[in-house]
Structure formats: C-alpha cells, structure tokens
Design an enzyme around this catalytic site. Structure first.
Site, PDB file in Angstrom:
ATOM      1  N   ASP A   1      -7.856  -7.690   0.792  1.00  0.00           N
ATOM      2  CA  ASP A   1      -6.895  -7.889   1.872  1.00  0.00           C
ATOM      3  C   ASP A   1      -7.602  -7.548   3.160  1.00  0.00           C
ATOM      4  O   ASP A   1      -8.517  -6.710   3.168  1.00  0.00           O
ATOM      5  CB  ASP A   1      -5.694  -6.946   1.716  1.00  0.00           C
ATOM      6  CG  ASP A   1      -6.039  -5.526   2.139  1.00  0.00           C
ATOM      7  OD1 ASP A   1      -6.693  -4.820   1.338  1.00  0.00           O
ATOM      8  OD2 ASP A   1      -5.718  -5.129   3.270  1.00  0.00           O
TER       9      ASP A   1
ATOM     10  N   HIS B   1      -5.310 -21.982  10.551  1.00  0.00           N
ATOM     11  CA  HIS B   1      -6.648 -22.439  10.174  1.00  0.00           C
ATOM     12  C   HIS B   1      -7.468 -21.321   9.518  1.00  0.00           C
ATOM     13  O   HIS B   1      -8.144 -21.534   8.510  1.00  0.00           O
ATOM     14  CB  HIS B   1      -7.406 -22.994  11.376  1.00  0.00           C
ATOM     15  CG  HIS B   1      -8.835 -23.209  11.049  1.00  0.00           C
ATOM     16  ND1 HIS B   1      -9.284 -24.279  10.314  1.00  0.00           N
ATOM     17  CD2 HIS B   1      -9.928 -22.417  11.251  1.00  0.00           C
ATOM     18  CE1 HIS B   1     -10.573 -24.158  10.095  1.00  0.00           C
ATOM     19  NE2 HIS B   1     -10.995 -23.045  10.659  1.00  0.00           N
TER      20      HIS B   1
ATOM     21  N   CYS C   1     -12.216 -29.034   7.265  1.00  0.00           N
ATOM     22  CA  CYS C   1     -10.943 -28.396   6.921  1.00  0.00           C
ATOM     23  C   CYS C   1      -9.807 -29.406   7.043  1.00  0.00           C
ATOM     24  O   CYS C   1      -9.805 -30.247   7.930  1.00  0.00           O
ATOM     25  CB  CYS C   1     -10.695 -27.218   7.860  1.00  0.00           C
ATOM     26  SG  CYS C   1      -9.155 -26.352   7.525  1.00  0.00           S
TER      27      CYS C   1
ATOM     28  N   ASP D   1       0.862  -1.183   0.000  1.00  0.00           N
ATOM     29  CA  ASP D   1       0.000   0.000   0.000  1.00  0.00           C
ATOM     30  C   ASP D   1       0.901   1.237   0.000  1.00  0.00           C
ATOM     31  O   ASP D   1       2.122   1.129   0.042  1.00  0.00           O
ATOM     32  CB  ASP D   1      -0.980  -0.040   1.171  1.00  0.00           C
ATOM     33  CG  ASP D   1      -0.282   0.053   2.514  1.00  0.00           C
ATOM     34  OD1 ASP D   1       0.950   0.272   2.543  1.00  0.00           O
ATOM     35  OD2 ASP D   1      -0.968  -0.104   3.541  1.00  0.00           O
TER      36      ASP D   1
ATOM     37  N   CYS E   1      -6.273 -28.535  11.942  1.00  0.00           N
ATOM     38  CA  CYS E   1      -7.428 -29.426  12.035  1.00  0.00           C
ATOM     39  C   CYS E   1      -7.007 -30.891  11.974  1.00  0.00           C
ATOM     40  O   CYS E   1      -7.665 -31.750  12.556  1.00  0.00           O
ATOM     41  CB  CYS E   1      -8.428 -29.093  10.936  1.00  0.00           C
ATOM     42  SG  CYS E   1      -9.167 -27.465  11.163  1.00  0.00           S
TER      43      CYS E   1
ATOM     44  N   CYS F   1      -6.481 -28.400   7.129  1.00  0.00           N
ATOM     45  CA  CYS F   1      -5.228 -27.700   7.441  1.00  0.00           C
ATOM     46  C   CYS F   1      -4.491 -28.438   8.551  1.00  0.00           C
ATOM     47  O   CYS F   1      -5.050 -29.318   9.211  1.00  0.00           O
ATOM     48  CB  CYS F   1      -5.510 -26.251   7.833  1.00  0.00           C
ATOM     49  SG  CYS F   1      -6.078 -26.035   9.524  1.00  0.00           S
TER      50      CYS F   1
END
Ligand SMILES: [Zn+2]
Length: 679
Positions: free
Chosen positions: A267, A336, A305, A94, A310, A307
């Site tokens: 974002d 996660h 999930c 930015d 998890c 990930c």
C-alpha cells in the site's frame, strides 16, 4: 485455521517472486497486489466506481483517522465501511499505531496502550491492542492489523528489542481480542535494521494463528539498499503459505524490488499524492505537469496506457488544469497513476505465472526510475544551442536513418556507422556466433561458463545484445537448461558508455539495469546468477593474459587507423595463446587483407564472415579447427582463391618489413595449414 484460504499458485524460477490468491468475505484477492490508500474512507480524488473500473482489488483504510472522524457510531449505523463508502470489495484496515507513533509530542505510551489527543477536536483518546481491534471490527474490514509499536528504522538495538517484545505481547492480546470474528488478522514483524531481531520477530509471530504477516518499520528512514536487504531477510523467515504484506511501500521500483524478494501485498499514498502535485508515472518515465513543455502538447499522457485520462485528454489540458489548481487535474492524474500501478502489478503477476519474472524484473528496474524520456528535465541551455550531447572526446551523432551513434571527435570515427548499433551487434556477433544455441548445456559443456571477450566496450551494444540473448533463452527454457554466461569487457575509456547511458532515450539497448551496474561497480550480475558481466578497465594489452580463456571474442575496437596496436600480429598471437587449447572463435567487423594476414600469422584459421550493409564480408577466426577444414561449421574458410588474390595484393605484407622479413611472412602464409592441399 486461516480465514483466507490462501493458495500459492506459482513461484518464479531464479527469484522469490510469487503469485497467489486468497478469499475474503468480500471476494478473492490475486497477488502481487497494490492496495490504494483510502485514509478517510476515500482514495483521494477517486470514486469507488473509478477504482473498480481500474480493477483495484483491495483498499486500505486508516483506523486512526476513522476513529476520530466520523467515529465508530457512524460505522455501527451503516453496518461497516463497505456500505458507508459504497465499496463491495475487500478492505484492509491498519491498527492506527503508525499514526499515533508519528506524533511523539501528543501521546503517552504504556504497556497497556497509547493515550493521545485528537487533532480534530482536542479530546483525549486511548488506543490499546484491544480497542484497536474493536474499532476495526466496527469498521468491518476484511483484514485487520495488530497494534504495534513503530520506531524509526534507524533505532538502536536495545530500543528496537524493547519495542519488539512489546509488539509481540500486543500481538497475542490482539489475537485474543479478535475472538471468533470472521475478519482476518495480520501480525507485524518488527526489528528495525537489526538482522537478529528481524529473524526473532518473524519466528515468534509465525507460531501464532495469524492469517498473514506484515513487514513493518521499513520505509521510515533507512536507505533503499537496507530496505531491500531487510525485506529479503524477513521473507526468508516467513511461512510460505501465508500472505506477506510490506507496509507503506512504495514507489514502483520499490514494489518491483520487493516482489522480487517475495512480498505479495503493498500500500502507498504515492500515486494519489503525486497526482495532486502534478506528477504522472508513465512508460516514458515520470512526467511533471507543472512544466511548460506540455503547454501545447496534443499527445495523450501515456501512449502505453488505456485509462480514461489517456484516452480522452491531451497533455496540454492536464498541464492547464494542474497549473490552475483545478481538482479535475488531480482526478485525471490520480486515475492514471492508479492505472499505472495496477498495470505494473498485473504485468508482474502474468510474468510470474509464465515463469519469466526475472526477465521482466531486469527490464523494468531501469524503466521504473526514468525521468521524462522525451523531454528530459535538463537545465535550460541557451536557446540556440542545438548541438548534440558530448562528453570528453565523444559526441552523440544522429545518422541519416535516424538512429543514434557515438562518434569520437578526434578521429571522426563513428561506432556502428552503417546500421543501428543493436542491429549490427545482433547480426555480426550474436546470430553469427549462434550464441543462443551455445548457451544450452550439453554433455560436453555441462555447466561450464561460456566466456565472451568483448574487446572495445564502446556504448555496450555488443555486450547488451549478448545479455538480452541470454535473457530470452532464460525465459524460454528456464535456468536449469542453461550454462552460465560470463562477459568480460575490455575498455580504457568509459566516456562513450557514460554518454550513451545519460541519453538512454536515444540508445534503447541501454534501457536495462546492467550498464548502470557496470558503470557503478565495474560488475553486474543477473538476478538468476547465470549472467555475469565484468569490466576490465584499462588497456586491453595489460589485461588480456589475466582474463579467463574465452569461447567467443567480439573484436570491436576502433579501426587500425585509430587503434593501430590492436590489429597487429603480435597482439593476435597473444590472444591466440590465451585461447588454446580451446576452440575459440573471434568475430570482427574488419575484412581487410592486412587484418586477415595478421590473424593467419598469429596462428588463427581465418574465414569470411557475413556482410553488414555495404560491407560485403567481415571476418571470423578460429584458434584451431575441430576436424577437417571443410567441416560444416567452417564453410567459409579462406582458400586458394583468397591466396591467389593475396599474392597479387598491394597490401600483402604488414608495414615496415625488410626483404628478409617479407620472405619469411610469405613462407608462413603459403605454408599455413589452412591452405595445405587436401588429400
Ligand atoms: Zn493512463
């Protein structure tokens, strides 16, 4: 010539959602994309490897923070941020404007730029469009942003217009400062919540050689409705063949709503910030790990999930780490939450590429705003209170087969007592009426809406079954093939639906935006414009002449014991008058002789419907016949056998008739064209 070689891959029918890809110096980006925020050249509690494992494509870094610490000299030494933080994929920076303008006390603003005092060492710095670009060139990001003047989204027209013109002048200066750098540069549309200014800003910037355009100045004080409306308005004025970036947005629901309105890039600090507060986004809603309901939970965080968190850790462990303020707890939840955002983006992209984003959108609108569905965050009731939820005259009842229904306490009647509500709705009303096939346009129907009367809204299982059926066909065939569907629900008491909606974890058919729209506005429209659902609130008998003539009637009020009036000949006769000259089909769960007699007396042709569980048959009634009585679409019309049984039946006549009236009824039944001898 754009530096990103942007390719628009697909626009989803009935929505502004789009899938695209573009090239940067550090690889390709596929949109819609979420960019995790790495303020200090780190995404909080995540390693670069961890982010790559989750398939994060682009990181956002904050120029303002990196300018103050570690400062440009460090980036010069390392040749840019990629090597410095060991991230070889794209980075967007930015301009620093947003942070500076959030410190009104600590800065001086002029046409040239902004002078401000460092929060790190108190030193005075000056940020201009040129110095911002210079810093971003030193950081070596793949995509740079122009310096803009950020003002609250609630600012007055005059103040907004002044800021917009300054932003436009700075945009021109930023492009000049970029020079021949290979880095891409995005302009930023401003205009707060003023329609004319948003449009003018987009029209001004789209004429300049930017590689993408951002929507700035939202998510800073406006309502959700305003945010969606202004996103929608702005994307209408953005060029089709440039990426569109909505800055600082947002929550999963905000992202879904904005993709629907044509945005490609996002974002937000929320997934990592909430991780540090112990909150996880899951397929069961948001879970708050400070709550002790997880103290002994052996379940994974989210069964949907895959990930590392998890796969490897039970909820009890995460709860413990969060309670103890251990940084590993934040890391596990950050991993996660980023995985959750990544999956949301990937699912949206896949749905757009398949052409059925709308269906995905309608389903997710509700899922994404749920709180913990398994352990709803309610105020604790007295410990022994094990009773089921109630509202007014209704309570939730759990059947022996494990599904939930709504029971009217005063009458004891249970809505859909035999099989799960969706199952009965589909068998009796949706499949039996061949609703899916009727939704397609043909020469006869053309684009005329198909009208369904849903008499007895209850917990909306019949209406929702119809909506889901239409959504499936919309996905399969696209909007051009289908007729509009209009559902008119009649109900005087919204308590059953309100009660079921409050406990949507027990009523899966309500996990959709539609019932909430209906409860709030008495009206809901599918985003495609093809499905409309209206509630006529009050007594059916007061509204039935005002409603548009139906093609199908799902007749599902309480039984004649509870709702006597609705099963009588006079009411069926009024319905019959509303149906003609159409050939309307009425479906109902009742198979009683009294109901069938009332329908025949009202002028309907009456047939046996399919059975539902223990009930051998139900009833279908036709306002008129298409052709012969034995036509293939009316195979189960009651005939001589039923008539013979009726003659011997104890409940042959409606109650309360004298002998003369009984004789008249007998004559009308015996003389009904349905039973006339075939020639
Ligand atoms: Zn996970």
């Amino acid at each position: 010539m754009s530096r990103l070689s942007f390719t628009l891959e697909k626009e989803s029918p009935g929505s502004k959602a789009r899938a695209a890809r573009f090239q940067t110096a550090h690889g390709e980006v596929r949109t819609p994309v979420f960019m995790p925020v790495g303020t200090q050249a780190t995404v909080k509690n995540m390693t670069a490897e961890g982010l790559k494992a989750l398939d994060a494509q682009v990181l956002l870094a904050n120029t303002y923070h990196l300018l103050l610490r570690p400062g440009p000299e460090v980036f010069k030494k390392f040749g840019g941020i990629h090597r410095f933080m060991n991230w070889d994929r794209p980075v967007l920076t930015d301009s620093g404007g947003f942070q500076i303008f959030s410190l009104p006390e600590a800065r001086v603003m002029t046409e040239a730029g902004a002078q401000f005092r460092s929060y790190v060492d108190g030193e005075v710095h000056f940020l201009s469009p040129e110095s911002s670009i210079e810093m971003q060139r030193t950081i070596g990001s793949d995509i740079m942003m122009v310096l803009d003047q950020c003002i609250p989204s609630t600012a007055s027209h005059e103040r907004t217009e002044t800021a917009m013109h300054l932003t436009h002048r700075w945009a021109v200066r930023s492009l000049r400062a970029r020079g021949d750098s290979p880095q891409a540069l995005f302009g930023i549309v401003q205009g707060a919540c003023h329609r004319d200014l948003r449009q003018r800003s987009a029209e001004f910037l789209r004429e300049l050689p930017f590689d993408g355009l951002a929507i700035g100045g939202l998510a800073v004080g406006e309502t959700h409705e305003q945010r969606y409306a202004f996103t929608d308005l702005t994307t209408d004025h953005l060029p089709k063949y440039l990426p569109r970036y909505l800055m600082g947005v947002g929550t999963p629901i905000d992202i879904l709503e904005s993709v629907h309105r044509g945005v490609d890039m996002f974002d937000c600090i929320i997934p990592t910030q909430l991780a540090q507060r112990g909150t996880a986004f899951t397929s069961h809603g948001r879970l708050h790990f400070r709550r002790s309901v997880y103290k002994f939970s052996d379940e994974p965080l989210d069964t949907a999930c895959n990930c590392a968190t998890c796969r490897n850790h039970p909820r009890a462990y995460i709860h413990h780490l969060i309670k103890a303020d251990e940084t590993l707890g934040w890391q596990l939840l950050a991993t996660h939450n980023i995985a959750f955002y990544q999956r949301l983006m990937a699912e949206m992209r896949a749905a757009i590429l398949r052409g059925d984003f709308l269906t995905y959108y309608e389903r997710q609108r509700l899922e994404l705003v749920r709180e913990d569905g398994e352990n709803p965050p309610v105020h604790p009731a007295p410990a022994r209170a094990k009773h089921l939820p109630r509202l007014g005259d209704y309570e939730v009842q759990v059947s022996s087969k494990g599904f939930n229904s709504i029971r009217q306490i005063s009458s004891g009647e249970v809505m859909h007592s035999i099989s799960a509500p969706e199952e009965e709705a589909n068998r009796l009303y949706i499949d039996q009426s061949h609703l899916a096939a009727r939704l397609y346009r043909n020469e006869e129907s053309d684009a005329q809406p198909l009208v369904i009367w849903d008499v007895g809204l209850g917990a909306a299982s019949n209406a929702m079954a119809a909506i889901r059926c239409a959504e499936r066909e919309l996905t399969a065939a696209g909007p051009a093939a289908l007729r509009p569907l209009q559902i008119v629900s009649f109900e005087r008491d919204l308590d059953p639906l309100t009660l079921a909606a409050r406990h949507a974890s027990r009523f899966p058919h309500l996990r959709h935006g539609a019932p909430y729209g209906l409860l709030k506005e008495s009206h809901w429209n599918h985003a495609s414009g093809l499905i409309e659902w209206r509630l006529l609130r009050g007594d059916f008998l007061d509204h039935l002449e005002a409603a548009p003539a139906p093609d199908l009637i799902f007749y599902d009020p309480f039984s004649s014991k509870t709702d006597t009036a609705l099963w009588q000949t006079e009411v069926f006769a009024r319905i019959h008058r509303q149906c003609l000259p159409r050939r309307t089909e009425l479906y109902t769960y009742s198979a009683s002789t009294a109901v069938r007699v009332a329908l025949l007396l009202a002028g309907f042709f009456v047939a046996e419907g399919i059975g539902t569980g223990p009930k051998a048959t139900t009833t279908v009634a036709y306002s008129r016949l298409n052709g012969r009585r034995d036509a293939p679409d009316t195979p189960r019309l009651l005939g001589a056998t039923w008539l013979a049984r009726w003659r011997n039946s104890g409940s042959k006549y409606p109650a309360g008739l004298d002998e003369m009236q009984k004789a008249a009824v007998a004559q009308r039944i015996e003389g009904h064209p349905q039973f006339a001898p075939t020639t």
